[in-house]
Enzyme design. Sequence first.
Site: not given
Length: 364
Positions: A95, A123, A126
């Site tokens: 994206e 992470c 995320c």
Amino acid sequence: MDLRSFTIAELREQVARAGEPPFRAEQVFRWLHGLGSGGIGSVRIPLASSTVPRALRDLLLANAPLAPLSLAETFASSDGTQKFRFQTHDGRAIETVLIPDDKQERSKLTLCISSQAGCAWGCAFCATATLGFGRHLTAGEIVEQLYWVMEKVGQKPTNIVFMGMGEPLHNVEQVTRALANISHPWGAGLSPRRITVSTSGVVTGIDLLAKTRPLPNLAISLNATTDDIRSQLMPVNRRWNLEALLAAARRFPLGHHRRITFEYVLFAGVNDSDIDAARIPRLLANIPSKVNLIPWNPVPGLPFQRPSEQRILAFQNLVRRADLPVYIRTPRGDDTAAACGQLAARSRDASADLFDIKATRHVS
Ligand code: SAH
Ligand code: SF4
């Protein structure tokens, strides 16, 4: 490697090997990356007429075919942000987000691009992390995100940030090739001062980037002020802790009046205390820096919360008192999950769809 990943120096070699005169290298580069006579919209498909002889084009493409992206879907957000979902030739979803900023006097148009399909660094906050690591993108796939968007909107972005999917400094080789090609005057000609590479803290990558030219701006995702909290949020911190990361930031060559951007995603009750705010300027002492506070963009299923507006402003004031420039980055495009850290997975179910070619709607 696909042909758009080659640097100008490598194209010169190819041209020489094909027995063609040296001036052809510029023509080839312009054919692959130049804005061309057809205008901004014509750069993506370099198959239109060109000064490069057909036989040379065919030879180059036979040795290193293009790795084209197809545009799978676009989403427009009420605040003007547009998200583009692409599919790579081998079916990976990536994206790209275009963020207009018309509040500024001179209108800024920022393109947020991806450097990998998925991300390996895991992470805790995320959305991209939930996909796991797919693969590195090639430089050709990185620059084609820009070319597709230029074709779709008929405008050249003013700024580029490597803050889409992936960890760019885990893919330094291809990212630096892409930087060279999009900043080359024969190509899109974007000044490296308007390009920012954001890293979670891959120290070896920061040191490699430091040696490359053109040198982009560096952004570091700090996100915590102690190793304990940072390691919980960002596993990369177990490999390179705050001390190692900040030492790398100190070594990074900065031009006159340039600063490193430290991004700090705010999570309620995790890293938003007064003590955290007081530690930030101490950690960044001796590093020309500015701080971007990013209120966490919710990702369904993840156990965090965005602090209240009041807390965010109080945090900003505490950091600012130490004379450190500190800005709050209002999330853009969050109604289409186009905001930072939300890319490619609104939820695990949606991410499953992304990898299913048949489920992808095509836009013309
Ligand atoms: N891998 C790189 C670049 C992509 S992430 C990096 O980590 O820096 C870009 C930025 O988005 C990083 O600062 C990251 O901390 C932040 N981010 C990730 N998920 C987020 C979320 N859900 N809300 C707000 N920011 C997020
Ligand atoms: Fe990867 Fe950056 Fe997301 Fe961490 S924040 S998982 S490094 S994309």
